[in-house]
Design an enzyme around this catalytic site. Sequence first.
Site, mmCIF file in Angstrom:
data_model
loop_
_atom_site.group_PDB
_atom_site.id
_atom_site.type_symbol
_atom_site.label_atom_id
_atom_site.label_comp_id
_atom_site.label_asym_id
_atom_site.label_seq_id
_atom_site.Cartn_x
_atom_site.Cartn_y
_atom_site.Cartn_z
ATOM 1 C CB THR A 49 -0.888 0.073 1.254
ATOM 2 O OG1 THR A 49 -0.043 0.160 2.418
ATOM 3 C CG2 THR A 49 -1.805 -1.114 1.363
ATOM 4 C CG ASP A 50 1.118 5.970 -1.096
ATOM 5 O OD1 ASP A 50 1.986 6.163 -0.217
ATOM 6 O OD2 ASP A 50 0.956 6.745 -2.055
#
EC number: 3.2.1.21
Length: 866
Positions: free
Chosen positions: A284-285
Amino acid sequence: MAAFPAYLALLSYLVPGALSHPEAKTLTSRASTEAYSPPYYPAPNGGWISEWASAYEKAHRVVSNMTLAEKVNLTSGTGIYMGPCAGQTGSVPRFGIPNLCLHDSPLGVRNSDHNTAFPAGITVGATFDKDLMYERGVGLGEEARGKGINVLLGPSVGPIGRKPRGGRNWEGFGADPSLQAFGGSLTIKGMQSTGAIASLKHLIGNEQEQHRMSSVITQGYSSNIDDRTLHELYLWPFAESVRAGAGSVMIAYNDVNRSACSQNSKLINGILKDELGFQGFVVTDWLAHIGGVSSALAGLDMSMPGDGAIPLLGTSYWSWELSRSVLNGSVPVERLNDMVTRIVATWYKMGQDKDYPLPNFSSNTEDETGPLYPGALFSPSGIVNQYVNVQGNHNVTARAIARDAITLLKNNDNVLPLKRNNTLKIFGTDAGTNSDGINSCTDKGCNKGVLTMGWGSGTSRLPYLITPQEAIANISSNAGFHITDTFPSGVTAGPDDIAIVFINSDSGENYITVDGNPGDRTLAGLHAWHNGDNLVKAAAEKFSNVVVVVHTVGPILMEEWIDLDSVKAVLVAHLPGQEAGWSLTDILFGDYSPSGHLPYTIPHSESDYPESVGLIAQPFGQIQDDYTEGLYIDYRHFLKANITPRYPFGHGLSYTTFNFTEPNLSIIKALDTAYPAARPPKGSTPTYPTAKPDASEVAWPKNFNRIWRYLYPYLDNPEGAAANSSKTYPYPDGYTTEPKPAPRAGGAEGGNPALWDVTFSVQVKVTNTGSRDGRAVAQLYVELPSSLGLDTPSRQLRQFEKTKILAAGESEVLTLDVTRKDLSVWDVVVQDWKAPVNGEGVKIWVGESVADLRVGCVVGEGCSTL
């Protein structure tokens, strides 16, 4: 802790636990007027690519013997500020696997010391130099490795620059998929040659900073992209970068077609892992994780930094919750095994099991000693910064990139290059330094002094800064400096004096607002900041010879002054990093001829762009950002709309001139079919026992010393979680455990290997016809025939090559290869790439910009000079 205020700013955009955003609901939005991302399950296992076989075999041996806690530990971050890096996983000491350090940025090590601040991606793109793209990647990798960073968060090939005001366009390489693809793939090859893992980002559609993240009142915007546009434009650089062997891919914050990227099964499972054959791990960011089971089933492999909806509270969607989900059966153990195997295989693939350094820096403090877990209420302390110097000779590469990117737009009367005895008057704060200190603004969240980079997480501290003022003063004894953005009264101008006016335009990430611009260039638009236009006009009234130097994140409007008689020359120096001054004087005083070319179009007006690429906002409800312009962004749009820009994509002058002669088109491999040869079959993937692990594997160890807020894989009542395995849990719409047929467009990393068969090759002789040394860039554009039955842009960049430094009269023959994919369109019905049989009707153009074409070739008819 320098980074702390930046992350606190993220709190205003957090995803609350109560926010309704289930995948099932997203996937039932089937109205014809609404975007829709179809389900794609199950998640494909990695390990079927031969180039990764050895790494997967090693990973399989280790993962087969891991406990549930050890597996979960590698998939989840330990929490924000719970270690030296932007994020770190848990560790598996039993098998020698440390906490994996994931850290920014795409242009240098963020929030560290004794590192190089390289030129930004947009600057690298402007060089059109493949060797420098690779060399910068090597430098980034060497410095990441030297600091003990396992995964460097870059390069960025998304955003591509669809929106000229977009805040983070400068992190990528330019507003064209092929330019982005070469920049991204060569950076990855360079980085990973050192053993550092590259994390390719941001997949996909993060073309605007504002409203990208979900908040307590609304969801982040949805980038609604049709299948053909997705493949031919936005996915193109990701495919090429996956083909280059990217070890990690970072998922974006926003939705794509109404499904959050972090749990978009079509995007991760279907396109990235199955069609593109991605073998690494998906992360994920930061704080983009919005759900537990749904994201695991959709193909997410790692959560960063591990926290749940509200960081600092010690909650998580994974960590112990993932342990619970495996025990109760809502996440199949097969999915967890693949998640962990992908991570460990990537670690082995890059050789990080052999003498790879541990982190020797802290992104939380510049002090030598400090808390080991700054986010904890009580933390043990120790040495956190060892001040390891990792710069080597990377300043040479940084200077070469910054110099070779400088783009000469205009040079009337050959006012450039300057003579060392010219009388010079320099204006503008962009020529000087930040009087508060070159690193005084967190993550470069201010615009003071020369603009070396944008702002946000994609930045790096400057180890030093050579300003234009310093560099010019070092060369010229006849230079007067007025480091102000208001034209001073009382300035005298001799008839031969030359005024050099410095202006800039800045942007960055949305957790910092600078001068009213919240990441995107909302307030400033495409105008120069700090009274720049008026400063140029005032100088032009006083001086007969004005040179304008522009440092900018992207397109900038010049209409107020570009046609003034006294504005003789314009140089765009982009974002040069630490070598801003020396790289500029190399060009200004003629030690080198400029050889940079615009990686985007400069318009006459913002109204020249299609309305759909403007910034979009609404007060309530999810923003639907519809990509109605399709393939037509930047120069593609200008050509289709028959709008002549101020300066076209690829434009760049030199102090010398070049001829393109003796073109030749060769057939390398016949395009005897419309579609590529059948994909190779998938190889075997690792197999593991399918029985659920014993609950005791995630029980808290005896006498374990917990650190508050640290995210662990352990459960207080693991037996209770296992007892719930008989319950029935809701799954996302369309979920199945039955494998899908292998997509015909796949077959290897990046897609069907037949797509990269070289079909045609163009050779052209480039001759320096001027009187000074210089380098030329040959840009190859293709025009596809109407026989394909689809609307295609009239010019598409597909290849480029740059000459060596050519002396006056010297020539070099350049070879530009064209692949099957370069000549293909995405067939949305067949779900494969379609090319014109035998290349019939294909036109190939070679020139120095999209508007300055010197050679034209027609397949079957040959080439001619234009």
